[in-house]
Design a protein around this motif. Structure first.
Motif, PDB file in Angstrom:
ATOM      1  N   ARG A   1       0.835  -1.204   0.000  1.00 22.96           N
ATOM      2  CA  ARG A   1       0.000   0.000   0.000  1.00 22.96           C
ATOM      3  C   ARG A   1       0.869   1.253   0.000  1.00 22.96           C
ATOM      4  NH1 ARG A   1      -4.542  -0.172   4.508  1.00 22.96           N
ATOM      5  NH2 ARG A   1      -5.022   1.793   3.435  1.00 22.96           N
ATOM      6  N   GLU A   2       1.885   1.267   0.833  1.00 25.60           N
ATOM      7  CA  GLU A   2       2.787   2.423   0.875  1.00 25.60           C
ATOM      8  C   GLU A   2       3.488   2.626  -0.464  1.00 25.60           C
ATOM      9  OE1 GLU A   2       5.472   1.684   4.051  1.00 25.60           O
ATOM     10  OE2 GLU A   2       3.937   1.826   5.618  1.00 25.60           O
TER      11      GLU A   2
ATOM     12  N   GLY B   1       1.154   4.101  -3.174  1.00 23.04           N
ATOM     13  CA  GLY B   1       0.962   5.538  -2.998  1.00 23.04           C
ATOM     14  C   GLY B   1       2.179   6.344  -3.396  1.00 23.04           C
TER      15      GLY B   1
ATOM     16  N   TRP C   1      -1.887   2.009  -9.404  1.00 24.16           N
ATOM     17  CA  TRP C   1      -2.838   1.059  -8.852  1.00 24.16           C
ATOM     18  C   TRP C   1      -2.177  -0.323  -8.815  1.00 24.16           C
ATOM     19  CZ3 TRP C   1      -8.498   1.376  -8.202  1.00 24.16           C
ATOM     20  CH2 TRP C   1      -8.966   2.696  -8.211  1.00 24.16           C
TER      21      TRP C   1
ATOM     22  N   ILE D   1      -5.775  -1.987  -4.802  1.00 24.95           N
ATOM     23  CA  ILE D   1      -5.210  -0.847  -4.087  1.00 24.95           C
ATOM     24  C   ILE D   1      -5.047   0.301  -5.075  1.00 24.95           C
ATOM     25  CG2 ILE D   1      -3.190  -0.036  -2.802  1.00 24.95           C
ATOM     26  CD1 ILE D   1      -2.717  -3.073  -2.116  1.00 24.95           C
ATOM     27  N   ASP D   2      -5.516   1.494  -4.712  1.00 26.48           N
ATOM     28  CA  ASP D   2      -5.442   2.605  -5.656  1.00 26.48           C
ATOM     29  C   ASP D   2      -4.091   3.312  -5.579  1.00 26.48           C
ATOM     30  OD1 ASP D   2      -5.493   4.489  -3.567  1.00 26.48           O
ATOM     31  OD2 ASP D   2      -7.598   4.998  -3.855  1.00 26.48           O
TER      32      ASP D   2
ATOM     33  N   THR E   1      -3.208   5.975  -4.313  1.00 28.77           N
ATOM     34  CA  THR E   1      -2.879   6.663  -3.064  1.00 28.77           C
ATOM     35  C   THR E   1      -2.598   5.667  -1.945  1.00 28.77           C
ATOM     36  OG1 THR E   1      -5.133   6.826  -2.184  1.00 28.77           O
ATOM     37  CG2 THR E   1      -4.418   8.533  -3.749  1.00 28.77           C
TER      38      THR E   1
ATOM     39  N   GLU F   1      -4.905   3.373  -0.920  1.00 32.16           N
ATOM     40  CA  GLU F   1      -6.151   2.963  -0.283  1.00 32.16           C
ATOM     41  C   GLU F   1      -6.664   1.662  -0.886  1.00 32.16           C
ATOM     42  OE1 GLU F   1      -7.704   4.395   2.413  1.00 32.16           O
ATOM     43  OE2 GLU F   1      -5.797   5.485   2.445  1.00 32.16           O
ATOM     44  N   ILE F   2      -7.264   0.814  -0.055  1.00 34.26           N
ATOM     45  CA  ILE F   2      -7.870  -0.432  -0.525  1.00 34.26           C
ATOM     46  C   ILE F   2      -9.246  -0.116  -1.097  1.00 34.26           C
ATOM     47  CG2 ILE F   2      -8.752  -2.695   0.157  1.00 34.26           C
ATOM     48  CD1 ILE F   2      -6.590  -2.716   2.359  1.00 34.26           C
ATOM     49  N   ARG F   3      -9.443  -0.453  -2.360  1.00 30.49           N
ATOM     50  CA  ARG F   3     -10.719  -0.194  -3.028  1.00 30.49           C
ATOM     51  C   ARG F   3     -11.622  -1.432  -3.072  1.00 30.49           C
ATOM     52  NH1 ARG F   3     -11.506   4.325  -6.187  1.00 30.49           N
ATOM     53  NH2 ARG F   3     -10.099   6.017  -5.540  1.00 30.49           N
TER      54      ARG F   3
END
Length: 276
Positions: free
Chosen positions: A69-70, A73, A78, A101-102, A104, A106-108
């Motif tokens: 995730r980090e 971002g 994505w 994961i987008d 930024t 964030e988990i979508r």
């Protein structure tokens, strides 16, 4: 639009696997890819349950998920993190869970593998996923810059009804992260992935595990990208891990469906009459 595919040789150390995933995210982002796809079991591949147990966590505590995730971002890309082995809510079983994961971090979307691999192969290999994993209960379509993305994992590939549901609910691209065995891969991998693309007129992206792994297993590789006509746009072979790239034309879905509109010709099939 450019996509990146990470063909992995995941091992028994989540920290090492996380470093490889971060490197793949950074490579995909630097190359201008909109989205990176990774295989099933991207964080840990270890059939020694006693050894693997110390690395199993709830989603909120998982190192690999956090660092990916980090990295997403940071790189502005994505990521479809194909799947991780995680403790389920009660902690008494595991789930095989994929994440969207987008850019930024964030988990979508999340998806838990529905169909579990319980088979005995002619090679002597025996697998009982249901002894450890709790199956998912619902199909998932995630909104992404590539369009609606239908989620699945590995053995799901053999169940066409799942993909019919995904495309009926708007999916124009399907993700099939996998860790296919060599015998089943040689026999069925390419033909099933191409069939899933052709029958719905969709793109299919299948990031795969490859080669000899630290736990002793051997996986088939051949990460693929298939277009809506069934043409293979990328085949990463069975030699080594790495990041591959493919350009996909999102307009190809409408173009193929206008030429061969089979998806619009689907009809409910009544129950067969009993034989007399």
């Amino acid at each position: 639009m450019k996509i990146a595919v990470y063909q992995a040789q995941t091992g028994i150390d989540p920290e090492a696997n996380a470093r490889d995933l971060v490197a793949a995210v950074e490579e995909g982002g630097a190359a201008g890819a909109t989205m990176l796809f990774t295989p099933e079991m991207s964080g840990l591949l270890d059939r020694d349950r006693a050894r693997a147990t110390k690395h199993l966590h709830f989603e909120s505590d998982d190192l690999v998920l956090a660092v990916v995730r980090e990295a997403a971002g940071r790189a502005g890309i994505w990521v479809h993190l194909g799947s991780l082995a995680l403790l389920d809510t009660d902690g008494d079983m595991l789930v095989n869970r994929g994440f969207v994961i987008d850019d930024t971090g964030e988990i979508r979307a999340r998806y838990d593998k529905i169909h579990l691999f319980d088979v005995d192969l002619p090679t002597g290999e025996s697998w009982r996923e249901s002894a450890v994993y709790r199956p998912g209960t619902g199909a998932v379509v995630a909104q992404t810059p590539l369009g609606p993305l239908g989620l699945s994992i590995c053995y799901d590939l053999r169940f066409a009804d799942l993909y019919t549901s995904l495309s009926n609910h708007g999916a124009t691209i399907l993700a099939v992260p996998a860790a296919f065995t060599v015998p089943t891969g040689e026999a069925h991998w390419h033909v099933l992935l191409r069939a899933r693309a052709i029958e719905a007129g969709v793109f299919v992206v299948a990031a795969a595990q490859v080669g000899h792994h630290e736990d002793g297993r051997v996986t088939y590789g051949h990460s693929l990208v298939v277009d809506p006509w069934g043409k293979v746009l990328l085949d990463m072979g069975a030699d080594r891990p790495g990041v591959g790239f493919a350009e996909i034309d999102l307009g190809a879905v409408d173009e193929v469906r206008s030429r061969l509109p089979a998806i619009w010709h689907r009809r409910p099939i009544p129950r067969p009459e009993p034989f007399k």
